[in-house]
Design a protein around this motif. Structure first.
Motif, PDB file in Angstrom:
ATOM      1  N   PHE A   1       0.794  -1.384   0.128  1.00  0.00           N
ATOM      2  CA  PHE A   1       0.059  -0.030  -0.073  1.00  0.00           C
ATOM      3  C   PHE A   1       0.755   1.235   0.055  1.00  0.00           C
ATOM      4  O   PHE A   1       0.514   2.220  -0.604  1.00  0.00           O
ATOM      5  N   ILE A   2       1.999   1.086   0.937  1.00  0.00           N
ATOM      6  CA  ILE A   2       2.761   2.289   0.824  1.00  0.00           C
ATOM      7  C   ILE A   2       3.360   2.495  -0.441  1.00  0.00           C
ATOM      8  O   ILE A   2       3.649   3.751  -1.005  1.00  0.00           O
ATOM      9  N   ASP A   3       3.958   1.570  -1.072  1.00  0.00           N
ATOM     10  CA  ASP A   3       4.476   1.633  -2.443  1.00  0.00           C
ATOM     11  C   ASP A   3       3.222   2.207  -3.450  1.00  0.00           C
ATOM     12  O   ASP A   3       3.874   2.823  -4.350  1.00  0.00           O
ATOM     13  N   GLN A   4       2.184   1.973  -3.481  1.00  0.00           N
ATOM     14  CA  GLN A   4       1.086   2.294  -4.293  1.00  0.00           C
ATOM     15  C   GLN A   4       0.964   4.066  -3.896  1.00  0.00           C
ATOM     16  O   GLN A   4       1.073   4.674  -4.981  1.00  0.00           O
TER      17      GLN A   4
ATOM     18  N   GLU B   1       1.798   6.690  -6.898  1.00  0.00           N
ATOM     19  CA  GLU B   1       0.794   7.640  -7.316  1.00  0.00           C
ATOM     20  C   GLU B   1       1.435   9.240  -7.123  1.00  0.00           C
ATOM     21  O   GLU B   1       0.425  10.232  -7.501  1.00  0.00           O
ATOM     22  N   GLY B   2       2.610   9.177  -6.574  1.00  0.00           N
ATOM     23  CA  GLY B   2       3.184  10.471  -6.396  1.00  0.00           C
ATOM     24  C   GLY B   2       2.667  11.265  -5.302  1.00  0.00           C
ATOM     25  O   GLY B   2       2.967  12.467  -5.183  1.00  0.00           O
ATOM     26  N   LEU B   3       2.226  10.594  -4.316  1.00  0.00           N
ATOM     27  CA  LEU B   3       1.493  11.239  -3.199  1.00  0.00           C
ATOM     28  C   LEU B   3       2.654  11.351  -1.929  1.00  0.00           C
ATOM     29  O   LEU B   3       2.682  12.299  -1.141  1.00  0.00           O
ATOM     30  N   ILE B   4       3.693  10.539  -1.813  1.00  0.00           N
ATOM     31  CA  ILE B   4       4.682  10.564  -1.081  1.00  0.00           C
ATOM     32  C   ILE B   4       6.135  10.553  -1.407  1.00  0.00           C
ATOM     33  O   ILE B   4       5.973   9.884  -2.736  1.00  0.00           O
ATOM     34  N   ARG B   5       7.110  10.813  -0.851  1.00  0.00           N
ATOM     35  CA  ARG B   5       8.358  10.695  -1.313  1.00  0.00           C
ATOM     36  C   ARG B   5       9.200  10.089   0.048  1.00  0.00           C
ATOM     37  O   ARG B   5       8.793  10.454   0.977  1.00  0.00           O
ATOM     38  N   PRO B   6      10.569   9.544  -0.253  1.00  0.00           N
ATOM     39  CA  PRO B   6      11.292   9.396   0.601  1.00  0.00           C
ATOM     40  C   PRO B   6      11.685  10.497   1.471  1.00  0.00           C
ATOM     41  O   PRO B   6      12.073  11.568   0.968  1.00  0.00           O
ATOM     42  N   ALA B   7      11.894  10.371   2.750  1.00  0.00           N
ATOM     43  CA  ALA B   7      12.364  11.586   3.496  1.00  0.00           C
ATOM     44  C   ALA B   7      13.212  11.112   4.429  1.00  0.00           C
ATOM     45  O   ALA B   7      13.434   9.808   4.938  1.00  0.00           O
ATOM     46  N   ALA B   8      14.207  12.003   5.051  1.00  0.00           N
ATOM     47  CA  ALA B   8      14.856  11.782   6.204  1.00  0.00           C
ATOM     48  C   ALA B   8      14.145  11.587   7.504  1.00  0.00           C
ATOM     49  O   ALA B   8      13.336  12.007   7.626  1.00  0.00           O
TER      50      ALA B   8
ATOM     51  N   ALA C   1      -6.628  -5.281   5.694  1.00  0.00           N
ATOM     52  CA  ALA C   1      -5.531  -4.847   5.035  1.00  0.00           C
ATOM     53  C   ALA C   1      -5.758  -3.243   4.257  1.00  0.00           C
ATOM     54  O   ALA C   1      -6.947  -3.084   3.736  1.00  0.00           O
ATOM     55  N   PRO C   2      -4.872  -2.281   4.471  1.00  0.00           N
ATOM     56  CA  PRO C   2      -5.087  -1.077   3.747  1.00  0.00           C
ATOM     57  C   PRO C   2      -5.316  -1.025   2.328  1.00  0.00           C
ATOM     58  O   PRO C   2      -4.565  -1.992   1.572  1.00  0.00           O
ATOM     59  N   GLU C   3      -6.255  -0.529   1.698  1.00  0.00           N
ATOM     60  CA  GLU C   3      -6.579  -0.300   0.347  1.00  0.00           C
ATOM     61  C   GLU C   3      -6.748   1.033   0.002  1.00  0.00           C
ATOM     62  O   GLU C   3      -7.075   1.978   0.622  1.00  0.00           O
ATOM     63  N   LEU C   4      -5.981   1.377  -1.354  1.00  0.00           N
ATOM     64  CA  LEU C   4      -6.235   2.598  -1.851  1.00  0.00           C
ATOM     65  C   LEU C   4      -7.389   2.769  -3.033  1.00  0.00           C
ATOM     66  O   LEU C   4      -7.244   2.193  -4.148  1.00  0.00           O
ATOM     67  N   GLU C   5      -8.193   3.762  -2.693  1.00  0.00           N
ATOM     68  CA  GLU C   5      -9.278   3.978  -3.572  1.00  0.00           C
ATOM     69  C   GLU C   5      -9.135   5.216  -4.382  1.00  0.00           C
ATOM     70  O   GLU C   5      -8.997   6.220  -3.838  1.00  0.00           O
ATOM     71  N   ARG C   6      -8.891   5.154  -5.620  1.00  0.00           N
ATOM     72  CA  ARG C   6      -8.512   6.375  -6.550  1.00  0.00           C
ATOM     73  C   ARG C   6      -9.813   6.792  -7.337  1.00  0.00           C
ATOM     74  O   ARG C   6     -10.448   6.130  -7.701  1.00  0.00           O
ATOM     75  N   PHE C   7     -10.091   7.933  -7.494  1.00  0.00           N
ATOM     76  CA  PHE C   7     -11.159   8.869  -8.041  1.00  0.00           C
ATOM     77  C   PHE C   7     -10.784   9.687  -9.333  1.00  0.00           C
ATOM     78  O   PHE C   7      -9.761  10.631  -8.685  1.00  0.00           O
ATOM     79  N   THR C   8     -11.383   9.838 -10.266  1.00  0.00           N
ATOM     80  CA  THR C   8     -11.044  10.463 -11.274  1.00  0.00           C
ATOM     81  C   THR C   8     -12.402  11.552 -11.898  1.00  0.00           C
ATOM     82  O   THR C   8     -12.366  12.281 -12.630  1.00  0.00           O
ATOM     83  N   ASP C   9     -13.230  11.192 -11.178  1.00  0.00           N
ATOM     84  CA  ASP C   9     -14.583  11.928 -11.435  1.00  0.00           C
ATOM     85  C   ASP C   9     -14.720  13.446 -11.361  1.00  0.00           C
ATOM     86  O   ASP C   9     -15.326  14.011 -12.086  1.00  0.00           O
ATOM     87  N   MET C  10     -13.680  14.015 -10.340  1.00  0.00           N
ATOM     88  CA  MET C  10     -13.714  15.532 -10.300  1.00  0.00           C
ATOM     89  C   MET C  10     -12.617  15.841 -11.001  1.00  0.00           C
ATOM     90  O   MET C  10     -12.211  16.938 -10.705  1.00  0.00           O
ATOM     91  N   HIS C  11     -11.853  15.326 -11.890  1.00  0.00           N
ATOM     92  CA  HIS C  11     -10.385  15.879 -12.495  1.00  0.00           C
ATOM     93  C   HIS C  11     -10.697  17.309 -12.949  1.00  0.00           C
ATOM     94  O   HIS C  11      -9.798  18.074 -12.497  1.00  0.00           O
TER      95      HIS C  11
END
Length: 139
Positions: free
Chosen positions: A75-78, A82-89, A107-117
């Motif tokens: 999930f963290i890799d997803q 998706e460009g939401l997080i980046r590695p940090a110190a 288990a965590p799941e990522l729900e992705r929506f484009t309807d308000m793009h």
């Protein structure tokens, strides 16, 4: 490993009860993070290391899910893809103490929506003049 919000100027997250809604104003995509997914996001943004997040939630997970840690890492890799997080110190971590719901975490799941793009890309708040928004021009 530690993570931070990839681009705080374009990514915004807001908690609502047991959900975190994350909006990426650069791509026009928003995400719903429910239950353990919301807790993972909260842990990451609090500066908690990935192994600690995964172990803490796994200890409170449903006993029938032996793959919980692997699911959390995936999930963290997803989130990263998706460009939401980046590695940090590593930095000082805020207090993060998730309390499992009755029955334990799923288990965590990522729900992705484009309807308000189109609306998210519009960003009228930043596309304003000193007159404000909306500004009606009268003839």
């Amino acid at each position: 490993m530690y993570f931070a919000v990839a681009d705080p100027m374009h990514i915004s997250a807001r908690p609502f009860d047991d959900e975190v809604v994350v909006a990426n104003f650069a791509t026009g995509i928003y995400y719903s993070l429910l239950g353990s997914a919301a807790q993972v996001w909260t842990g990451l943004t609090a500066g908690v290391a990935v192994p600690d997040i995964a172990a803490t939630l796994a200890a409170q997970a449903k006993p029938a899910d032996p793959e919980f840690i692997a699911s959390t890492v995936a999930f963290i890799d997803q989130l990263r893809q998706e460009g939401l997080i980046r590695p940090a110190a590593a930095g000082p971590a805020d207090v993060w103490q998730p309390a499992a719901p009755p029955g334990g975490w799923l288990a965590p799941e990522l729900e992705r929506f484009t309807d308000m793009h189109d609306l998210l890309l519009l960003d009228p708040v930043h596309d304003t003049s000193e007159a404000g928004w909306p500004y009606v021009v009268t003839p």
